[in-house]
Design an enzyme around this catalytic site. Structure first.
Site, PDB file in Angstrom:
ATOM      1  N   ASP A 131       4.735 -11.145  10.751  1.00  0.00           N
ATOM      2  CA  ASP A 131       3.677 -10.270  10.908  1.00  0.00           C
ATOM      3  C   ASP A 131       2.374 -11.102  10.744  1.00  0.00           C
ATOM      4  O   ASP A 131       2.160 -12.017   9.626  1.00  0.00           O
ATOM      5  CB  ASP A 131       3.752  -9.340   9.877  1.00  0.00           C
ATOM      6  CG  ASP A 131       2.431  -8.177  10.425  1.00  0.00           C
ATOM      7  OD1 ASP A 131       2.382  -8.100  11.782  1.00  0.00           O
ATOM      8  OD2 ASP A 131       2.281  -7.294   9.496  1.00  0.00           O
ATOM      9  N   HIS A 138     -10.177  -5.528  11.901  1.00  0.00           N
ATOM     10  CA  HIS A 138      -9.261  -5.075  10.860  1.00  0.00           C
ATOM     11  C   HIS A 138      -9.700  -6.214   9.694  1.00  0.00           C
ATOM     12  O   HIS A 138      -9.782  -5.587   8.633  1.00  0.00           O
ATOM     13  CB  HIS A 138      -7.753  -5.058  11.087  1.00  0.00           C
ATOM     14  CG  HIS A 138      -6.947  -4.960   9.918  1.00  0.00           C
ATOM     15  ND1 HIS A 138      -6.820  -3.291   9.436  1.00  0.00           N
ATOM     16  CD2 HIS A 138      -6.021  -5.682   9.162  1.00  0.00           C
ATOM     17  CE1 HIS A 138      -5.958  -3.446   8.321  1.00  0.00           C
ATOM     18  NE2 HIS A 138      -5.534  -4.976   8.189  1.00  0.00           N
ATOM     19  N   GLU A 203      -0.216   1.263   9.962  1.00  0.00           N
ATOM     20  CA  GLU A 203      -0.894   0.174  10.544  1.00  0.00           C
ATOM     21  C   GLU A 203      -0.638  -0.208  12.036  1.00  0.00           C
ATOM     22  O   GLU A 203       0.624  -0.038  12.415  1.00  0.00           O
ATOM     23  CB  GLU A 203      -0.971  -1.353  10.092  1.00  0.00           C
ATOM     24  CG  GLU A 203      -1.371  -1.380   8.696  1.00  0.00           C
ATOM     25  CD  GLU A 203      -1.709  -2.752   8.141  1.00  0.00           C
ATOM     26  OE1 GLU A 203      -0.786  -3.747   8.677  1.00  0.00           O
ATOM     27  OE2 GLU A 203      -2.199  -3.088   6.961  1.00  0.00           O
ATOM     28  N   ASP A 237       3.302  -0.789  10.999  1.00  0.00           N
ATOM     29  CA  ASP A 237       3.419  -1.645   9.902  1.00  0.00           C
ATOM     30  C   ASP A 237       3.151  -0.828   8.549  1.00  0.00           C
ATOM     31  O   ASP A 237       2.010  -0.778   7.803  1.00  0.00           O
ATOM     32  CB  ASP A 237       2.550  -2.851   9.905  1.00  0.00           C
ATOM     33  CG  ASP A 237       2.963  -3.746   8.542  1.00  0.00           C
ATOM     34  OD1 ASP A 237       3.916  -3.658   7.788  1.00  0.00           O
ATOM     35  OD2 ASP A 237       1.701  -4.294   8.231  1.00  0.00           O
ATOM     36  N   LYS A 257       5.366  -3.363   2.045  1.00  0.00           N
ATOM     37  CA  LYS A 257       5.635  -3.423   3.598  1.00  0.00           C
ATOM     38  C   LYS A 257       6.958  -3.374   3.953  1.00  0.00           C
ATOM     39  O   LYS A 257       7.197  -2.952   4.973  1.00  0.00           O
ATOM     40  CB  LYS A 257       4.952  -4.912   3.983  1.00  0.00           C
ATOM     41  CG  LYS A 257       3.482  -4.803   3.682  1.00  0.00           C
ATOM     42  CD  LYS A 257       2.713  -4.363   4.915  1.00  0.00           C
ATOM     43  CE  LYS A 257       1.249  -5.030   4.745  1.00  0.00           C
ATOM     44  NZ  LYS A 257       0.346  -4.321   5.968  1.00  0.00           N
ATOM     45  N   THR A 261       9.465  -0.541   9.062  1.00  0.00           N
ATOM     46  CA  THR A 261       8.710  -0.888  10.061  1.00  0.00           C
ATOM     47  C   THR A 261       9.090   0.020  11.312  1.00  0.00           C
ATOM     48  O   THR A 261      10.368  -0.386  11.591  1.00  0.00           O
ATOM     49  CB  THR A 261       8.471  -2.314  10.427  1.00  0.00           C
ATOM     50  OG1 THR A 261       8.106  -3.049   9.031  1.00  0.00           O
ATOM     51  CG2 THR A 261       7.475  -2.696  11.523  1.00  0.00           C
TER      52      THR A 261
END
Lengths: 433, 433
Positions: A131, A138, A203, A237, A257, A261
């Site tokens: 990632d 952002h 995200e 994400d 995280k 996903t």
């Protein structure tokens, strides 16, 4: 041939004998995205989306170019992604001819399934998932929350910042997301506790499918990077902000995280996106030029994507009321500081080997203003300003039952616009602790 | 049965009819490590190391328990690692009997190869690789260099800190390491440049092979974590310190680490290490107790490993002179703040799914004093104090031609000690930029 070549497959006058393709928002004959689907009662296999149908490539294998035909026996696109770009282009041309011309229509019709009846799977066995952090607005929005006077770190404009993510927990659109438990420590608490994340966020990102890739120890020069990009998807994400804040120093995000996903399952090929290539936005005056290993004139001229990205929210209350999803943000994918080719070339610049079916995330893509902020952390100013929804509900972060829907449309003058298909998932409650 | 059960396979009186096993430093009959090897002219297959020989499990499949026999047709240990612990124990007992008893000796002898003639491969297809930071003295040594008054971050004693690494670039012992190019910015430089790392380092770690694992969304309770540990290896987490210093904020290490990771190819099973389990060292007074999801009495009592770890350096000059490698450090693997079971349970605590053949690194394991510092960054005080080698050379970081050799020995009263085999690799020059 380059990744940016427009040919007869992009002709806006082209129509398919699959009637639903003509005027289809996502999958007209100019798109031809590849994926893995299972028809009712059948096993997963390779298909191409055309209107509201899916064509089983195995059924038409003998009508396809040899190189591509040899890669379509399995249940992943990895072997196809490994092909040189010329072979991927040849496949696209063959599929375009089969779905426009009448010559083999009977035979091709035997391979068509109604998409709504089919299950969509991950398109590839993902070896490694990386990632990035290329969405500069952002990075600025988040940076301002913690360092108002100095939101971007000194390396940002030199290094395409990235980190490794978890490949095993990537799921195709539609699979619900279980709210993670984890350690979180409130600012006023003395000690952390373990329990459900209270600051669950999404995200908005683009995913990039790696093509042939490189051998360990051998970099990918920037001028060749585009050949190693097989296609694109939408990528959510999911992020537990409270877990992230407590765990991420000094080695970066981990359990915040890696619980899941979500990606859109259709691979929008680099070839399909050729008409929607635009110049990489110029760097603001005073910004450094990319170092030579990241600088390529062709990439700067055609390296960005003319894509419009949108995020919508459907809460449980809205769903029960039969209301439509509420648009949280809308913006352009060109809001990236680095091109996808620069991400690929940087990733391999130390000799790290990329492989077919690896997935890269761009990082959250936000607009300079509030209209296209790609996460709730930005939209709610880190939970300080709740968002008002049209039905009277408010949100700072996601609640159980909320569904997030990402979408993307490619548009350009003189081209038939195409879409990416859905990238959506609903939040389920955390397991009892 | 627990991961800590000692049975007849550990009997110190046991000897093998494979003579070289008796008294062998690494692979006596009490070890029986599994791996993937290719005999001369043959394809990769599953084997067990016994003395200076390797037994091809395929040749003796019909003499093995059914569950294990079904997993040994391929060229990875993933299916075997996926077995419940009871089946892995049954395989160990069967192998011990075959290599000690005379009943099937003729048949077993047909499957023996001279190890020195064979190539050793990675033992598993590694789906995901995670690196932890559990070596508290390493964390302290590094932290002191940057924050002398506050070397450990506030989360360290609560959270088993970890991050995702690159699976694709993990290689078995013996494969040379190409010095990476990358962006590095000297403290007195205005801007970064791209070129060979000038601060290439090694890191001494243990690797942990994941066994059955868990479904997405379903944690692994700490009391069950040991069942999901299939085995151990040595792991060298090569690190380019100059790349790392410039790139790692805010998302952690990336190109500084992912150019290659070297592991020892034999899987030292959790069962083989049962006699070498020791109590987890007590936490210093004043340290918090682990949160309940990380706390298990059995794990605290037997969760640490009685392993002695050593790092040696062989420079090109030493090699040419026929000199022996120079021991840089020696220390105990018990210098970890978290047990391996705690690492596993924490990793899955948010529902992240672990799979058979996933690899975890413990993080660099250093001793409290300088005798067992697990990296040159610690030994040379971040390059400030060059190490003097016996032949008059000095080192702050690694030079081209240097070879790093990691080794491990398990020792306990009343047990036959076992070793891990080699984990070594030599540094090759960076590609021309």
């Amino acid at each position: 041939m380059s990744a940016f070549t427009i040919d007869e497959t992009h002709d806006p006058a082209l129509t398919s004998w699959v009637e639903s393709a003509n005027g289809h928002a996502d999958f007209p004959i100019q798109n031809l995205p590849l994926g893995i689907f299972a028809p009712p009662g059948g096993s997963p296999r390779i298909g191409v989306a055309i209107g509201d149908q899916i064509l089983d490539l195995g059924v038409v294998a003998r009508l396809l170019p040899d190189a591509a035909a040899r890669t379509i026996g399995g249940a992943t696109l990895n072997p196809l992604m490994a092909l040189p770009q010329a072979d991927r282009v040849a496949l696209r041309r063959a599929l375009s001819r089969l779905l426009t011309g009448e010559a083999h229509r009977r035979e091709v019709e035997d391979g068509l399934f109604v998409a709504a009846d089919c299950a969509l799977h991950l398109p590839a066995a993902i070896g490694d998932y990386t990632d990035f952090y290329a969405g500069i607005h952002h990075a600025l929005n988040i940076g301002k929350q913690f360092r108002p006077d100095n939101p971007l770190l000194p390396n940002y404009k030199w290094v395409p910042i990235g980190y490794h993510g978890r490949a095993s927990s990537i799921r195709a659109s539609g699979m619900p997301v279980v709210r993670p438990n984890g350690q979180r420590k409130a600012p006023d608490a003395d000690v952390p506790s373990y329990g459900p994340s209270r600051r669950l966020d999404y995200e908005l990102e683009l995913g990039v499918w790696v093509g042939p890739g490189n051998a360990l120890g051998t970099p990918i020069p920037i001028a060749q990077a585009a050949e190693h990009i097989a296609g694109f998807c939408l990528l959510n994400d999911w992020s537990a902000r409270d877990l992230q804040a407590w765990e991420y120093q000094p080695l970066g995000p981990f359990l915040a995280k890696n619980f899941q996903t979500t990606i859109s399952p259709w691979v929008i090929t680099a070839e399909a996106l050729a008409p929607f290539r635009i110049a990489q936005p110029p760097r603001p005056e005073g910004d450094p030029a990319p170092l030579p290993y990241l600088l390529d004139a062709a990439d700067q001229a055609k390296g960005a994507l003319g894509l419009s990205l949108e995020v919508s929210l459907l809460t449980a209350t809205m769903r029960e009321a039969g209301a439509a999803p509420f648009a949280l943000s809308k913006g352009s994918a060109a809001n990236m500081y680095w091109t996808v080719a620069q991400l690929v070339s940087h990733h391999a610049s130390n000799g790290c080997n990329l492989a077919p079916g690896d997935l890269l995330g761009t990082g959250t893509i936000s607009t300079p203003d509030a209209s296209g902020m790609g996460s709730l952390m930005e939209l709610s100013r880190n939970g300080q300003q709740p968002l008002a929804l049209p039905n009277g509900e408010t949100r700072t972060f996601l609640e159980d039952g909320d569904e997030i829907i990402l979408s993307a449309r490619a548009e350009a003058a003189g081209a038939v616009s195409i879409g990416f298909g859905d990238c959506r998932a609903r939040i389920l409650p955390a397991p009892a602790v």
